[in-house]
Design a protein around this motif. Structure first.
Motif, PDB file in Angstrom:
ATOM      1  N   LEU A  96      58.980  19.364 -89.234  1.00 26.23           N
ATOM      2  CA  LEU A  96      58.066  18.353 -89.750  1.00 26.23           C
ATOM      3  C   LEU A  96      58.246  18.161 -91.255  1.00 26.23           C
ATOM      4  CD1 LEU A  96      54.843  19.173 -87.702  1.00 26.23           C
ATOM      5  CD2 LEU A  96      56.584  17.428 -87.253  1.00 26.23           C
ATOM      6  N   ILE A  97      58.575  19.220 -91.964  1.00 30.04           N
ATOM      7  CA  ILE A  97      58.784  19.095 -93.412  1.00 30.04           C
ATOM      8  C   ILE A  97      60.104  18.381 -93.714  1.00 30.04           C
ATOM      9  CG2 ILE A  97      59.192  20.387 -95.551  1.00 30.04           C
ATOM     10  CD1 ILE A  97      57.230  22.506 -94.459  1.00 30.04           C
ATOM     11  N   VAL A  98      61.165  18.713 -92.988  1.00 26.51           N
ATOM     12  CA  VAL A  98      62.457  18.087 -93.287  1.00 26.51           C
ATOM     13  C   VAL A  98      62.623  16.737 -92.593  1.00 26.51           C
ATOM     14  CG1 VAL A  98      63.564  20.307 -93.692  1.00 26.51           C
ATOM     15  CG2 VAL A  98      63.724  19.266 -91.413  1.00 26.51           C
ATOM     16  N   GLY A  99      61.683  16.384 -91.718  1.00 27.05           N
ATOM     17  CA  GLY A  99      61.750  15.095 -91.039  1.00 27.05           C
ATOM     18  C   GLY A  99      62.650  15.072 -89.827  1.00 27.05           C
ATOM     19  N   ALA A 100      62.921  16.248 -89.234  1.00 29.46           N
ATOM     20  CA  ALA A 100      63.771  16.306 -88.037  1.00 29.46           C
ATOM     21  C   ALA A 100      62.976  15.856 -86.816  1.00 29.46           C
ATOM     22  CB  ALA A 100      64.299  17.717 -87.826  1.00 29.46           C
ATOM     23  N   PRO A 101      63.499  14.906 -86.038  1.00 22.00           N
ATOM     24  CA  PRO A 101      62.748  14.390 -84.893  1.00 22.00           C
ATOM     25  C   PRO A 101      62.887  15.201 -83.623  1.00 22.00           C
ATOM     26  CG  PRO A 101      64.787  13.163 -85.141  1.00 22.00           C
ATOM     27  CD  PRO A 101      64.745  14.148 -86.277  1.00 22.00           C
ATOM     28  N   LEU A 102      63.809  16.183 -83.598  1.00 16.49           N
ATOM     29  CA  LEU A 102      64.123  16.891 -82.363  1.00 16.49           C
ATOM     30  C   LEU A 102      64.197  18.398 -82.599  1.00 16.49           C
ATOM     31  CD1 LEU A 102      67.022  14.557 -81.150  1.00 16.49           C
ATOM     32  CD2 LEU A 102      64.687  14.589 -80.251  1.00 16.49           C
ATOM     33  N   ILE A 103      63.631  19.163 -81.641  1.00 12.13           N
ATOM     34  CA  ILE A 103      63.694  20.623 -81.680  1.00 12.13           C
ATOM     35  C   ILE A 103      64.193  21.107 -80.328  1.00 12.13           C
ATOM     36  CG2 ILE A 103      62.470  22.773 -82.102  1.00 12.13           C
ATOM     37  CD1 ILE A 103      60.313  21.147 -83.488  1.00 12.13           C
ATOM     38  N   HIS A 104      65.231  21.934 -80.371  1.00 15.14           N
ATOM     39  CA  HIS A 104      65.859  22.433 -79.149  1.00 15.14           C
ATOM     40  C   HIS A 104      65.392  23.857 -78.873  1.00 15.14           C
ATOM     41  CE1 HIS A 104      69.830  24.098 -77.270  1.00 15.14           C
ATOM     42  NE2 HIS A 104      68.898  23.921 -76.357  1.00 15.14           N
ATOM     43  N   PRO A 105      64.516  24.065 -77.874  1.00  5.44           N
ATOM     44  CA  PRO A 105      64.140  25.419 -77.490  1.00  5.44           C
ATOM     45  C   PRO A 105      65.252  26.044 -76.656  1.00  5.44           C
ATOM     46  CG  PRO A 105      62.793  23.798 -76.313  1.00  5.44           C
ATOM     47  CD  PRO A 105      63.831  23.057 -77.074  1.00  5.44           C
ATOM     48  N   MET A 106      66.019  26.929 -77.250  1.00  7.19           N
ATOM     49  CA  MET A 106      67.213  27.441 -76.583  1.00  7.19           C
ATOM     50  C   MET A 106      66.839  28.373 -75.431  1.00  7.19           C
ATOM     51  SD  MET A 106      69.856  28.022 -79.756  1.00  7.19           S
ATOM     52  CE  MET A 106      71.220  28.342 -78.615  1.00  7.19           C
ATOM     53  N   ALA A 107      67.501  28.168 -74.302  1.00  7.18           N
ATOM     54  CA  ALA A 107      67.117  28.853 -73.062  1.00  7.18           C
ATOM     55  C   ALA A 107      67.498  30.323 -73.058  1.00  7.18           C
ATOM     56  CB  ALA A 107      67.749  28.144 -71.863  1.00  7.18           C
ATOM     57  N   GLY A 108      68.699  30.641 -73.537  1.00  2.38           N
ATOM     58  CA  GLY A 108      69.136  32.021 -73.572  1.00  2.38           C
ATOM     59  C   GLY A 108      69.802  32.503 -72.301  1.00  2.38           C
ATOM     60  N   VAL A 109      70.114  33.778 -72.303  1.00  2.00           N
ATOM     61  CA  VAL A 109      70.829  34.426 -71.195  1.00  2.00           C
ATOM     62  C   VAL A 109      69.903  35.489 -70.604  1.00  2.00           C
ATOM     63  CG1 VAL A 109      72.888  35.722 -70.540  1.00  2.00           C
ATOM     64  CG2 VAL A 109      73.016  34.021 -72.380  1.00  2.00           C
ATOM     65  N   PRO A 110      69.209  35.174 -69.507  1.00  2.00           N
ATOM     66  CA  PRO A 110      68.226  36.120 -68.975  1.00  2.00           C
ATOM     67  C   PRO A 110      68.828  37.335 -68.279  1.00  2.00           C
ATOM     68  CG  PRO A 110      68.358  34.182 -67.582  1.00  2.00           C
ATOM     69  CD  PRO A 110      69.201  33.892 -68.792  1.00  2.00           C
ATOM     70  N   THR A 133      54.435  19.964 -79.684  1.00  4.52           N
ATOM     71  CA  THR A 133      55.021  18.783 -80.329  1.00  4.52           C
ATOM     72  C   THR A 133      54.231  17.504 -80.060  1.00  4.52           C
ATOM     73  OG1 THR A 133      56.528  18.541 -78.436  1.00  4.52           O
ATOM     74  CG2 THR A 133      57.378  19.685 -80.377  1.00  4.52           C
ATOM     75  N   ALA A 134      53.315  17.539 -79.134  1.00  2.16           N
ATOM     76  CA  ALA A 134      52.556  16.329 -78.783  1.00  2.16           C
ATOM     77  C   ALA A 134      51.882  15.743 -80.020  1.00  2.16           C
ATOM     78  CB  ALA A 134      51.524  16.658 -77.716  1.00  2.16           C
ATOM     79  N   GLY A 135      52.165  14.484 -80.289  1.00  2.00           N
ATOM     80  CA  GLY A 135      51.556  13.795 -81.418  1.00  2.00           C
ATOM     81  C   GLY A 135      52.083  14.185 -82.778  1.00  2.00           C
ATOM     82  N   SER A 136      53.118  15.007 -82.820  1.00  2.29           N
ATOM     83  CA  SER A 136      53.611  15.521 -84.105  1.00  2.29           C
ATOM     84  C   SER A 136      54.675  14.637 -84.745  1.00  2.29           C
ATOM     85  CB  SER A 136      54.199  16.925 -83.915  1.00  2.29           C
ATOM     86  OG  SER A 136      55.428  16.865 -83.202  1.00  2.29           O
ATOM     87  N   GLY A 137      55.314  13.802 -83.929  1.00  2.00           N
ATOM     88  CA  GLY A 137      56.462  13.040 -84.413  1.00  2.00           C
ATOM     89  C   GLY A 137      57.780  13.689 -84.074  1.00  2.00           C
ATOM     90  N   ALA A 138      57.737  14.908 -83.548  1.00  2.00           N
ATOM     91  CA  ALA A 138      58.951  15.596 -83.090  1.00  2.00           C
ATOM     92  C   ALA A 138      58.912  15.682 -81.568  1.00  2.00           C
ATOM     93  CB  ALA A 138      59.047  16.990 -83.695  1.00  2.00           C
ATOM     94  N   ARG A 139      60.094  15.838 -80.976  1.00  2.00           N
ATOM     95  CA  ARG A 139      60.185  15.876 -79.513  1.00  2.00           C
ATOM     96  C   ARG A 139      61.080  17.032 -79.090  1.00  2.00           C
ATOM     97  NH1 ARG A 139      62.243  10.946 -75.666  1.00  2.00           N
ATOM     98  NH2 ARG A 139      63.514  10.563 -77.517  1.00  2.00           N
ATOM     99  N   VAL A 140      60.851  17.538 -77.885  1.00  2.00           N
ATOM    100  CA  VAL A 140      61.638  18.631 -77.338  1.00  2.00           C
ATOM    101  C   VAL A 140      62.989  18.112 -76.873  1.00  2.00           C
ATOM    102  CG1 VAL A 140      61.773  20.335 -75.481  1.00  2.00           C
ATOM    103  CG2 VAL A 140      59.607  19.979 -76.698  1.00  2.00           C
ATOM    104  N   LEU A 141      64.032  18.848 -77.238  1.00  2.00           N
ATOM    105  CA  LEU A 141      65.414  18.509 -76.903  1.00  2.00           C
ATOM    106  C   LEU A 141      66.007  19.642 -76.069  1.00  2.00           C
ATOM    107  CD1 LEU A 141      67.914  16.590 -77.593  1.00  2.00           C
ATOM    108  CD2 LEU A 141      68.368  18.188 -79.463  1.00  2.00           C
ATOM    109  N   ILE A 142      66.607  19.306 -74.937  1.00  2.00           N
ATOM    110  CA  ILE A 142      67.234  20.321 -74.089  1.00  2.00           C
ATOM    111  C   ILE A 142      68.730  20.039 -74.012  1.00  2.00           C
ATOM    112  CG2 ILE A 142      67.433  21.194 -71.726  1.00  2.00           C
ATOM    113  CD1 ILE A 142      64.488  20.790 -71.391  1.00  2.00           C
TER     114      ILE A 142
END
Length: 261
Positions: A96-110, A133-142
């Motif tokens: 939100l500070i840098v203005g990035a519209p997308l955040i990738h929650p990395m799944a990992g190796v279970p 992220t709801a209403g924040s201006g950023a969205r989840v990226l997979i």
């Protein structure tokens, strides 16, 4: 298509320290930067750098885990839910500070020992990310990361990514489509994109099989660009490749891509 061409500064411009890579990307002709874990540079400092060079920050990762321990994400790991949430919250604040519209929650190796629980844990963590992220201006990226790159990665194919996206909806979860990973998993993007354009929020470019810059392998990038243009893709195209020589020399293709995009 908008002229949003992003340098992945975790892969590119490694000839210089991270703090100098934004300037290097701008000088080479990129219009954006991205990095999964830029946190060694404070968000206000990063925002100042991208603004000074007329760039924007395209995307970053949340819940990436500890790279020094070989972790490739936390979202599907049972018992690491609190770690994931703390990491995702930090990434969202940074975004939100840098203005990035997308955040990738990395799944990992279970791992096989956690296979039975991994999917439920992953979906709960994605639900948390969507709620935050709801209403924040950023969205989840997979992103689907192929087994060739990260053996055992929980989201290893575009089909798996689509199944997750369909649970939450394309307005809340968007897909990162990587040309190298698609090729590894035998997905022909020139055929896939026309049917799935609305699903895509970010693209990563690397040739196949070497994962180097465009023109070093077999992928039909002119046709892939045409397919993206046909579906009116207007988000960022990121370049996450291993330079075959110096980054600046490897990026000689960029002029033609700017003309096409």
């Amino acid at each position: 298509m908008n002229n949003k061409l992003s340098a992945h500064i975790g892969y590119l411009f490694k000839e210089v320290p991270l703090g100098e890579r934004v300037a290097s990307a701008a000088a080479a002709g990129f219009t954006a930067v991205e990095h999964p874990q830029p946190f060694s540079i404070g968000p206000q400092v990063m925002r100042k750098m991208v603004d000074e060079h007329g760039l924007f920050f395209a995307q970053l990762a949340g819940g990436a885990g500890d790279a020094s321990k070989g972790e490739k994400g936390l979202a599907s790991l049972p018992g690491r839910e609190a770690d994931f949430r703390a990491s995702f919250d930090r990434a969202l604040e940074y975004a939100l500070i840098v203005g990035a519209p997308l955040i990738h929650p990395m799944a990992g190796v279970p791992g096989d020992e956690n296979a039975a629980q991994a999917k439920d844990v992953y979906l709960e963590n994605i639900r948390y990310a969507v709620d935050q992220t709801a209403g924040s201006g950023a969205r989840v990226l997979i992103e689907a990361i192929s087994e060739a790159a990260v053996p055992g990665y929980a989201i290893s194919s575009l089909q798996k990514a689509i199944e997750v996206q369909d649970i939450f909806g394309i307005e809340k979860v968007t897909l990162l489509v990587d040309t190298f990973h698609a090729a590894v998993t035998e997905v022909e993007l020139t055929k896939w994109i026309p049917w799935n354009g609305a699903r895509i929020g970010h693209v990563h470019i690397a040739d196949f099989p070497g994962r180097h810059e465009p023109g070093t392998g077999t992928l039909p990038f002119n046709d892939i660009l045409s397919a993206l243009q046909a579906v009116e893709f207007g988000d960022a195209i990121g370049f996450e490749y291993i330079p075959s020589n110096s980054t600046v020399e490897s990026a000689s293709f960029l002029h033609d891509w700017k003309l096409r995009s």
